[in-house]
Design an enzyme around this catalytic site. Sequence first.
Site, PDB file in Angstrom:
ATOM      1  CB  THR A 204      48.466  89.302 103.446  1.00  0.00           C
ATOM      2  OG1 THR A 204      48.785  90.398 104.308  1.00  0.00           O
ATOM      3  CG2 THR A 204      48.941  88.004 104.083  1.00  0.00           C
TER       4      THR A 204
ATOM      5  CB  VAL B 101      45.519  77.617 108.341  1.00  0.00           C
ATOM      6  CG1 VAL B 101      45.919  77.641 106.875  1.00  0.00           C
ATOM      7  CG2 VAL B 101      44.090  77.105 108.482  1.00  0.00           C
TER       8      VAL B 101
ATOM      9  CB  VAL C  96      49.426  72.372 109.976  1.00  0.00           C
ATOM     10  CG1 VAL C  96      49.049  72.190 111.438  1.00  0.00           C
ATOM     11  CG2 VAL C  96      48.289  72.961 109.183  1.00  0.00           C
TER      12      VAL C  96
ATOM     13  CG  HIS D 212      35.443  54.902  87.828  1.00  0.00           C
ATOM     14  ND1 HIS D 212      35.790  54.673  89.138  1.00  0.00           N
ATOM     15  CD2 HIS D 212      35.992  53.890  87.097  1.00  0.00           C
ATOM     16  CE1 HIS D 212      36.507  53.565  89.204  1.00  0.00           C
ATOM     17  NE2 HIS D 212      36.646  53.074  87.975  1.00  0.00           N
TER      18      HIS D 212
ATOM     19  N   GLY E 175      47.552  93.564  95.883  1.00  0.00           N
ATOM     20  CA  GLY E 175      47.514  92.108  96.058  1.00  0.00           C
ATOM     21  C   GLY E 175      47.619  91.723  97.510  1.00  0.00           C
TER      22      GLY E 175
END
Length: 462
Positions: free
Chosen positions: A45, A182, A185, A439, A43
């Site tokens: 990181t 990335v 933040v 919608h 799997g």
Amino acid sequence: MANDASTVFDLVILGGGSGGYAAALRGAQLGLDVALIEKNKVGGTCLHNGCIPTKALLHAGEIADQARESAEFGVKASFEGIDIAAVHKYKDGVISGLYKGLQGLIASRKVTYVEGEGRLSSPTSVDVNGQRYEGRHILLATGSVPKSLPGLEIDGNRVISSDHALTLDRVPESAIVLGGGVIGVEFASAWKSFGTDVTIVEALPNLVPVEDVNSSKLLERAFRKRGIKFSVGSRFSGVEYTANGVKVSLENGKTFEAELLLVAVGRGPVSQGLGYEEAGVAMDRGYVLVDEYMRTNVPTVSAVGDLVPTLQLAHVGFAEGILVAERLAGLQTVPIDYDGVPRVTYCHPEVASVGITEEKAKELYGADKVVALKYNLGGNGKSRILKTTGEIKLVQVRDGAVVGVHMVGDRMGEQVGEAQLIYNWEALPAEVAQLIHAHPTQNEALGEAHLALAGKPLHSHD
């Protein structure tokens, strides 16, 4: 070195992260005899130290923010704080379930799984645990680790990496995040939701600097509103310990103090001491060099994932691993268009994109040949319900296809699926405008933006 093998595998894979295990699963599915070698947990990181745990922390932060803001929706609730041990229990439970499922998949495909630290011993063999695994082809997929800067020592206590941040036993009162990409933040966003006083330091002129400048500006505006501080456009010059934490200095003379410093300046390839250069594999700054089909200069060796200088994204690793497996199985393969890969930064608000920026489009096609349109989420009913703000920006070659979709707003990562179809199928605005979007949804905002770009705006001004 003993040779375990009466058999020679079709494919021996060194590294069980996203790229490696995707190649193993697809290769076995296509009838290849596959050995997968991983020193830690399959799997890699993404599952254990990246995509999955960080998104779990971000979701916990989202719940905290919703509790604080519940009165805005007429709901009486109180926020009593963060139980970090319980947050980790939730995060680790998500990881554990996915890990067990992945282990089951590998077993069901009859992949030979070898746990141990492997080393490329020749262009057709990998040594691990005192055994030699021979392969007609070798795939290098050893991934990446957090990087630092020259002279900046990560001690795991006051100066930490993203790996340390994922297991931190407390919510820091204050933190400086070095790096506004990335990783930086996302941690800044999660910690702010947990109650940390956060400052981001980024040497380049904007946060998330690889994104369209408009997306960066929208994120910066949102972070200011949330109280996340940041300094851009000046490089880190040093850090020193204080009585209660750290003091960070920048080249422009500014200084910041906090309880800890998170070093989030990117990830570097894991390649040193693994026998790659000795086997004749071409390298550059630790990266393995490959062509568009992930082939190295050694005919029996390919490489994928964070080890090669392509986008460091798990889904890119999946795609590269699948490409190698299919190529080795004799299927016709197509090189990956990396501009067509969806990119999402999962902070609050989210930043999502596919295709190229307006600036890049002008470089490629000429400024007079590029049309850009912004659709404000304020005109989208579901976004109003969610109380999120932001924009969808479309970049079009005049009278031609949409070549960039850039979105900022909560849940925009869930809209990037349609956006990648628009880019990769070279859709014209009028073609997307013909499609009926449900919608009220946020997805509808993509349709509305294309309606406007096609010259027939509905819930937006001309």
